[in-house]
Motif scaffolding. Structure first.
Motif, PDB file in Angstrom:
ATOM      1  N   THR A   1       0.888  -1.160   0.000  1.00 18.75           N
ATOM      2  CA  THR A   1       0.000   0.000   0.000  1.00 18.75           C
ATOM      3  C   THR A   1       0.932   1.218   0.000  1.00 18.75           C
ATOM      4  O   THR A   1       2.157   1.056   0.078  1.00 18.75           O
ATOM      5  N   PRO A   2       0.396   2.425  -0.027  1.00 12.28           N
ATOM      6  CA  PRO A   2       1.295   3.587  -0.012  1.00 12.28           C
ATOM      7  C   PRO A   2       2.214   3.659   1.216  1.00 12.28           C
ATOM      8  O   PRO A   2       3.305   4.219   1.128  1.00 12.28           O
ATOM      9  N   HIS A   3       1.791   3.070   2.341  1.00  8.65           N
ATOM     10  CA  HIS A   3       2.582   3.209   3.567  1.00  8.65           C
ATOM     11  C   HIS A   3       3.024   1.887   4.192  1.00  8.65           C
ATOM     12  O   HIS A   3       3.749   1.897   5.192  1.00  8.65           O
ATOM     13  N   THR A   4       2.571   0.757   3.651  1.00  2.23           N
ATOM     14  CA  THR A   4       2.915  -0.543   4.241  1.00  2.23           C
ATOM     15  C   THR A   4       3.320  -1.544   3.167  1.00  2.23           C
ATOM     16  O   THR A   4       3.005  -1.388   1.985  1.00  2.23           O
ATOM     17  N   ILE A   5       3.998  -2.582   3.626  1.00  3.42           N
ATOM     18  CA  ILE A   5       4.281  -3.740   2.774  1.00  3.42           C
ATOM     19  C   ILE A   5       4.030  -4.985   3.624  1.00  3.42           C
ATOM     20  O   ILE A   5       4.595  -5.131   4.718  1.00  3.42           O
TER      21      ILE A   5
ATOM     22  N   TYR B   1      14.132  -2.965   0.789  1.00  2.00           N
ATOM     23  CA  TYR B   1      13.182  -2.224  -0.039  1.00  2.00           C
ATOM     24  C   TYR B   1      12.207  -1.441   0.845  1.00  2.00           C
ATOM     25  O   TYR B   1      11.937  -0.259   0.604  1.00  2.00           O
ATOM     26  N   ALA B   2      11.685  -2.084   1.875  1.00  2.00           N
ATOM     27  CA  ALA B   2      10.751  -1.432   2.792  1.00  2.00           C
ATOM     28  C   ALA B   2      11.418  -0.247   3.484  1.00  2.00           C
ATOM     29  O   ALA B   2      10.830   0.836   3.588  1.00  2.00           O
ATOM     30  N   SER B   3      12.630  -0.442   3.947  1.00  2.00           N
ATOM     31  CA  SER B   3      13.359   0.620   4.626  1.00  2.00           C
ATOM     32  C   SER B   3      13.615   1.794   3.687  1.00  2.00           C
ATOM     33  O   SER B   3      13.369   2.952   4.031  1.00  2.00           O
ATOM     34  N   PHE B   4      14.088   1.511   2.495  1.00  2.00           N
ATOM     35  CA  PHE B   4      14.382   2.548   1.510  1.00  2.00           C
ATOM     36  C   PHE B   4      13.141   3.370   1.180  1.00  2.00           C
ATOM     37  O   PHE B   4      13.207   4.578   1.006  1.00  2.00           O
ATOM     38  N   ASN B   5      11.999   2.703   1.104  1.00  2.00           N
ATOM     39  CA  ASN B   5      10.742   3.359   0.752  1.00  2.00           C
ATOM     40  C   ASN B   5       9.925   3.801   1.969  1.00  2.00           C
ATOM     41  O   ASN B   5       8.782   4.223   1.824  1.00  2.00           O
ATOM     42  N   GLN B   6      10.516   3.675   3.157  1.00  2.00           N
ATOM     43  CA  GLN B   6       9.895   4.081   4.419  1.00  2.00           C
ATOM     44  C   GLN B   6       8.509   3.450   4.600  1.00  2.00           C
ATOM     45  O   GLN B   6       7.534   4.114   4.940  1.00  2.00           O
ATOM     46  N   LEU B   7       8.450   2.134   4.371  1.00  2.00           N
ATOM     47  CA  LEU B   7       7.202   1.390   4.507  1.00  2.00           C
ATOM     48  C   LEU B   7       7.181   0.635   5.829  1.00  2.00           C
ATOM     49  O   LEU B   7       8.203   0.086   6.254  1.00  2.00           O
ATOM     50  N   LYS B   8       6.030   0.582   6.458  1.00  2.00           N
ATOM     51  CA  LYS B   8       5.848  -0.235   7.654  1.00  2.00           C
ATOM     52  C   LYS B   8       5.727  -1.691   7.198  1.00  2.00           C
ATOM     53  O   LYS B   8       4.924  -2.017   6.330  1.00  2.00           O
ATOM     54  N   VAL B   9       6.527  -2.562   7.782  1.00  2.00           N
ATOM     55  CA  VAL B   9       6.521  -3.986   7.431  1.00  2.00           C
ATOM     56  C   VAL B   9       5.453  -4.716   8.236  1.00  2.00           C
ATOM     57  O   VAL B   9       5.396  -4.599   9.463  1.00  2.00           O
ATOM     58  N   ILE B  10       4.625  -5.474   7.523  1.00  2.00           N
ATOM     59  CA  ILE B  10       3.620  -6.325   8.155  1.00  2.00           C
ATOM     60  C   ILE B  10       4.015  -7.769   7.839  1.00  2.00           C
ATOM     61  O   ILE B  10       3.815  -8.240   6.717  1.00  2.00           O
TER      62      ILE B  10
END
Length: 89
Positions: A31-35, A62-71
């Motif tokens: 999503t825009p803010h999560t992976i 990838y999540a860190s680079f894109n500042q995504l919250k990991v689920i």
């Protein structure tokens, strides 16, 4: 430890190593803010070589680079994060 490169297949929503029947994958939903890291699959002959870990590390980078919250949904990802809590960002 595996040395094959990880490919990011955004169209299929997965990170991959290899090709054909020997392809290992980590499937995700973004999503825009999560992976959500949903499913890791490594063919039986390729297990115990660090390939799953390599896929998980690529997804977390990838999540860190894109500042995504990991689920973490996948049990392998949950296990990795339990052993490596600093990797969760």
């Amino acid at each position: 430890m595996a040395t094959n490169p990880v490919t990011h297949n955004q169209e299929q929503g997965q990170f991959e190593i290899g090709a054909g029947k020997d392809k290992s994958i980590l499937q995700y939903t973004r999503t825009p803010h999560t992976i959500s890291l949903n499913h890791t699959e490594v063919p039986e002959p390729l297990r115990k070589r660090g390939i799953g870990t390599q896929l998980i590390r690529a997804a977390l980078a990838y999540a860190s680079f894109n500042q995504l919250k990991v689920i973490p949904v996948c049990p392998a990802v949950k296990k990795y994060l339990a052993k490596n809590p600093e990797a969760a960002g």
